[in-house]
Design an enzyme around this catalytic site. Structure first.
Site, PDB file in Angstrom:
ATOM      1  N   GLY A   1       0.836  -1.198   0.000  1.00 31.94           N
ATOM      2  CA  GLY A   1       0.000   0.000   0.000  1.00 31.94           C
ATOM      3  C   GLY A   1       0.862   1.235   0.000  1.00 31.94           C
TER       4      GLY A   1
ATOM      5  N   GLY B   1       3.253   1.328   3.042  1.00 28.16           N
ATOM      6  CA  GLY B   1       4.318   0.359   3.213  1.00 28.16           C
ATOM      7  C   GLY B   1       3.944  -0.998   2.675  1.00 28.16           C
TER       8      GLY B   1
ATOM      9  N   LYS C   1       4.418  -5.056   9.164  1.00 34.42           N
ATOM     10  CA  LYS C   1       4.145  -3.927   8.274  1.00 34.42           C
ATOM     11  C   LYS C   1       5.377  -3.030   8.245  1.00 34.42           C
ATOM     12  CE  LYS C   1       0.620  -0.352   7.450  1.00 34.42           C
ATOM     13  NZ  LYS C   1      -0.640   0.226   7.978  1.00 34.42           N
TER      14      LYS C   1
ATOM     15  N   ASP D   1     -10.743   5.485   8.320  1.00 34.42           N
ATOM     16  CA  ASP D   1     -10.485   4.774   7.063  1.00 34.42           C
ATOM     17  C   ASP D   1     -11.117   3.385   7.121  1.00 34.42           C
ATOM     18  OD1 ASP D   1      -9.575   4.459   4.497  1.00 34.42           O
ATOM     19  OD2 ASP D   1      -7.520   3.929   5.068  1.00 34.42           O
TER      20      ASP D   1
END
Length: 935
Positions: free
Chosen positions: A623, A626, A642, A744
């Site tokens: 994404g 990262g 991540k 989000d």
């Protein structure tokens, strides 16, 4: 002919779509053109010059774009021009509108207009309504608006207006409603406004106003609503507030007001809402605030108030919300307060209240949150608390309470948080607490509790945090705690526990800090510093709490040291990034200074384990923030790493997209439907977040990957995912302190474990909510296209209703199987939400056939399944309402989703228990509810 001249009776509220046809201008004798509340798109057509007789033009609540055509100015007969609502009209306000001599109503609100408010609008002598709110207008308020002698409604709210409030507005003798809130206005409130004797609603909140509230404003004798919150006003509260006979809403929170609250406030008015929180007010709470029997919200927290709580407040039958925390109030709490039939939220913490918590059991109660912590309350905890059946949160920590914990608390079947810590409770923990099946956090630390830890606590299906530290608990650690699948935090330190430490569940990786102070604990292998178990260690109980004062001091010192270390780590990381970046090559990133922090189960994370995960063959997602890798720790636990870069290969800084937010917020969250952040590693060049591994990926891929097939996500699974995601959001909005906005929420941020249970993830855009419930202001729109609430895109302000909108999109996605922005699937270049709102008529919803929109992979649908899908669709449409005021709260969403599940499916995931037993209703007023003109 009459039909053609008055089209207003045909076209509004008909869900018409497409562009407005230009041939409508052929009806040259048209008097009224009302196409409001449809779904028209495209630009406003040109050709209005042909409609010489037009008197009313209403295109409100459509989806129009572009600039306002200047040829509208040719309609000299025009009386009303309404373009407000969901339209996204841009550009500036045309100067040509100033040439409409008969215009009475100009409504251009809720668009994207920019530039200054034209001075010439002051020439519209017949204007009665001017509604320019919720745009992006800048500059000062023109003094010429003071010439609008016939105006009675002026709304310039939620723009970026600057400068002072013109003194000339004091000449508007007919003005009844003045809304200027949410701008950047400065200076003082003009005393000249006191001449507006007809004014009923006056709102200048969320500006930069300074100075005192002038005594001359006492001339506003008909004032009903007065809001000047979130400014920098100083001086005393004016005495004239108590003389107003019609005032019902006063909101002056977050200023620098001092002095006392007028003693006669509420004596002669129907006062309904009073919010004076976060000021410097002193003195007593006036005794007659509820004299008019209308007060439903009293918010006075974070002041310097003293004295006793008025007995009359305990008789206020209309009261629903009471916030008095962070003052110096003293004396007894009126026992009748707990029996108020409508009270649902009461926080009296951080005061000096003494006396007992005692009242008669109540038959009906709406109380959901009761916070009496940090006071000097004494005596026994009354068993009558068990009659507060709606209670979700009970906090009475840091008091002087003693005696036993009432077993009656086990009757609170909806309780999610219970904190009785820092008191002097004795005897044992009542096993009846295991009846509180929705309990998420239980804190009984720092008391004098004795006896064994009830094994029943391990059966609580939603328990995430348990703190029993610094008590006199004896016996062994119940193995049921180790077998709990939901427990994320446990602290049993400084008791008299004995016997073996379980070697499974949360105890497998539990840091020894949370077990220390129990010298008779043992373990099979000495990995945590305890003695090795022998045959005589099974259930042995000896030792006392010697030197407890010294132990507590050492524990507090260690806690301060840990906190200070975390601060130094974050600051040090920032320092190294700024000073040394670019001096080392990309290949050296693992030789830089690394820092490692563990969260949740205190897993021991080693850098070499994380390094081994970072291989291209392990990539499971990419994404803008990262790359995500799969891997495993030394003990075999699977993790997802991540990787979030801070600098690119050229040594150029590209920011820190969400690392701090995820670390600070996720590190403190404990809920079975929130992804677990196990730890983080950070250095000069990059940041690594270590999560629990979700083998079934994210919901977006699972739902929209056709190869997976219907067996993977059948309807029962989709409904359970919706319920679990809703419960996670409810936890963020309602149970977190402080509350959290995700910002989000989308399908790709919902992860699925091996059993297809949902975990809400990716908190890189998350923000903490404002304590007073006001929207969070952002510098730019954040989120994902198709999931962003419409008001967020225009105002850059977001509250929990924006998350609820995004969740509504997910529900509709689960029902339809369609991506929210796949224009190939939707005609007229629509998005999914608009397409569904156009297709489904909420007024005649019972006649709607859900088979028309349902995912083809879910067909054919059994009648019971179709009914569930139809109900879910209705919930999704409610959540995606264009108006935030019409969206339900997350608690209501959870209850509605649980209610539609079929009886045979209700036990499929027994962790999905109702959070409350009956639907909740929002209070009739809030910070966001304002009267609007009847356009």
């Amino acid at each position: 002919m009459l039909l053609a001249r008055h089209l207003c009776n045909i076209f509004p509220l008909n869900n018409l779509s497409g562009e407005i046809p230009s041939n409508i201008f052929n009806i040259t004798g048209l008097l009224t053109l009302d196409l409001s509340s449809n779904s028209f798109t495209g630009k406003m057509p040109r050709g209005f010059a042909n409609l010489r007789e037009l008197q009313v033009l209403d295109l409100s609540d459509n989806f129009l774009i572009g600039e306002i055509p200047t040829d509208i100015s040719n309609q000299s007969a025009l009386l009303q021009l309404r373009l407000r609502g969901n339209n996204n009209l841009g550009g500036s306000i045309p100067l040509q509108l100033c040439t409409l001599p008969n215009l009475q109503n100009l409504s251009l609100a809720s668009s994207a207009l920019v530039g200054n408010i034209p001075d010439c609008l002051g020439n519209l002598s017949q204007l009665q309504w001017l509604y320019l709110g919720w745009n992006m207008l800048t500059g000062p308020i023109p003094a010429s608006l003071g010439n609008l002698e016939n105006i009675f409604w002026l709304d310039l709210t939620s723009n970026s207006l600057t400068g002072s409030i013109p003194l000339e507005l004091g000449k508007l003798s007919k003005l009844t409603n003045l809304y200027l809130y949410s701008n950047s206005l400065s200076g003082e409130l003009p005393a000249q406004l006191g001449k507006l004797s007809r004014l009923t609603d006056f709102d200048v909140g969320q500006n930069k106003l300074t100075g005192r509230i002038a005594d001359e404003l006492g001339g506003l004798v008909n004032l009903k609503l007065f809001r000047a919150y979130q400014n920098s006003l100083t001086g005393s509260l004016p005495l004239w507030l108590g003389n107003l006979s019609n005032i019902y809403h006063i909101a002056l929170f977050e200023n620098s007001l001092s002095g006392t609250i007028p003693e006669n406030l509420g004596r002669s008015s129907p006062l309904a809402l009073l919010d004076l929180s976060t000021n410097y007010l002193s003195g007593a709470i006036p005794p007659e605030l509820c004299h008019g029997r209308a007060l439903f919200k009293l918010i006075l927290f974070s002041n310097r108030l003293t004295g006793m709580l008025p007995e009359s407040l305990g008789m206020c039958q209309s009261l629903t919300r009471l916030r008095l925390e962070m003052n110096s109030l003293s004396g007894n709490i009126p026992h009748t307060l707990f029996a108020l039939p409508l009270l649902n939220f009461a926080t009296l913490s951080q005061n000096r209240f003494n006396g007992t918590i005692d009242f008669e059991p109540v038959k009906v109660s709406c109380l959901q949150t009761l916070n009496l912590s940090h006071n000097f309350l004494s005596g026994n905890l009354t068993p009558a608390l068990g009659s507060l059946q709606a209670l979700l949160r009970l906090f009475v920590s840091y008091n002087l309470l003693h005696g036993n914990i009432p077993p009656e608390l086990g009757k609170l079947s909806n309780l999610s948080s219970l904190d009785l810590s820092h008191n002097a409770f004795s005897d044992g923990i009542p096993p009846s607490l295991s009846n509180c099946t929705t309990l998420v956090t239980l804190n009984l630390s720092r008391n004098s509790l004795s006896g064994n830890i009830p094994s029943e606590l391990g059966s609580l299906p939603m328990l995430g945090a348990l703190d029993l530290s610094e008590n006199l608990m004896e016996g062994g650690i119940p193995p049921q705690l180790a077998s709990s699948s939901t427990l994320e935090f446990i602290d049993l330190s400084y008791n008299n526990l004995s016997g073996p430490v379980p070697q499974s569940g949360i105890f497998l990786h539990l840091n020894e800090l949370f077990l220390q102070g129990n010298p008779n604990l043992c373990e099979a292998a000495n990995t945590k510093g305890f003695k090795v178990c022998t045959a005589s260690d099974n259930g042995s109980q000896d030792g006392t709490r010697k030197h407890l004062g010294r132990i507590r001091t050492a524990w507090a010192t260690a806690g301060c040291a840990i906190f200070a270390t975390l601060i130094l780590i974050v600051c040090g990381s920032y320092y190294f990034q700024k000073r040394y970046v670019g001096k080392k090559g990309h290949e050296q990133y693992f030789t830089d200074s690394w820092h490692i922090i563990s969260f949740q189960k205190k897993i021991h994370i080693r850098l070499e384990d994380i390094q081994s995960c970072l291989d291209e063959n392990n990539i499971i997602g990419k994404g803008t923030a990262g790359t995500v890798y799969r891997g495993a720790l030394k003990d075999g636990q699977k993790v997802a790493v991540k990787r979030m870069w801070i600098y690119n290969n050229l040594g150029q800084q590209i920011g820190d997209p969400g690392f701090k937010a995820e670390m600070e917020i996720l590190g403190n969250l404990r809920h079975r439907n929130i992804v677990k952040l196990l730890g983080c590693c950070f250095s000069q060049r990059e940041n690594l977040l270590v999560f629990e591994y979700m083998p079934n990926g994210n919901l977006g891929d699972a739902l929209h990957n056709q190869a997976i097939g219907r067996e993977f996500l059948d309807w029962d699974t989709r409904l359970n995912i919706a319920i679990e995601t809703a419960q996670g959001l409810h936890y963020l909005h309602e149970d977190c302190v402080p509350a959290v906005l995700h910002r989000d929420v989308k399908c790709h941020n919902i992860l699925l474990d091996a059993e297809l249970s949902a975990r809400l993830a990716d908190f890189g855009l998350a923000k903490v909510m404002n304590p007073d419930g006001t929207p969070v202001t952002n510098s730019k729109v954040a989120g994902s296209h198709g999931y962003i609430a419409p008001e967020y895109a225009y105002t850059l302000k977001v509250d929990e209703k924006a998350d609820i909108y995004s969740f509504g999109v997910i529900i509709l996605e689960l029902v339809t199987g369609r991506h929210p922005t796949d224009h190939i699937q939707f005609c007229e270049d629509m998005e999914m939400v608009r397409w569904l709102h156009t297709k489904v008529n909420m007024i005649n919803f019972h006649d709607f056939a859900v088979e028309e929109i349902v995912d083809e992979r879910l067909k054919p649908c059994a009648p019971s399944t179709a009914m569930e899908m139809k109900s879910a669709t209705r919930i999704g449409l409610m959540c995606t309402s264009a108006s935030p005021l019409h969206r339900p709260r997350m608690q209501q969403v959870v209850n509605m989703l649980l209610a539609i599940r079929r009886p045979h499916n209700k036990n499929k995931n027994n962790n999905n228990k109702p959070l409350i037993s009956k639907p909740l209703h929002s209070p009739p007023h809030s910070h966001f509810s304002l009267s609007h003109p009847p356009f």
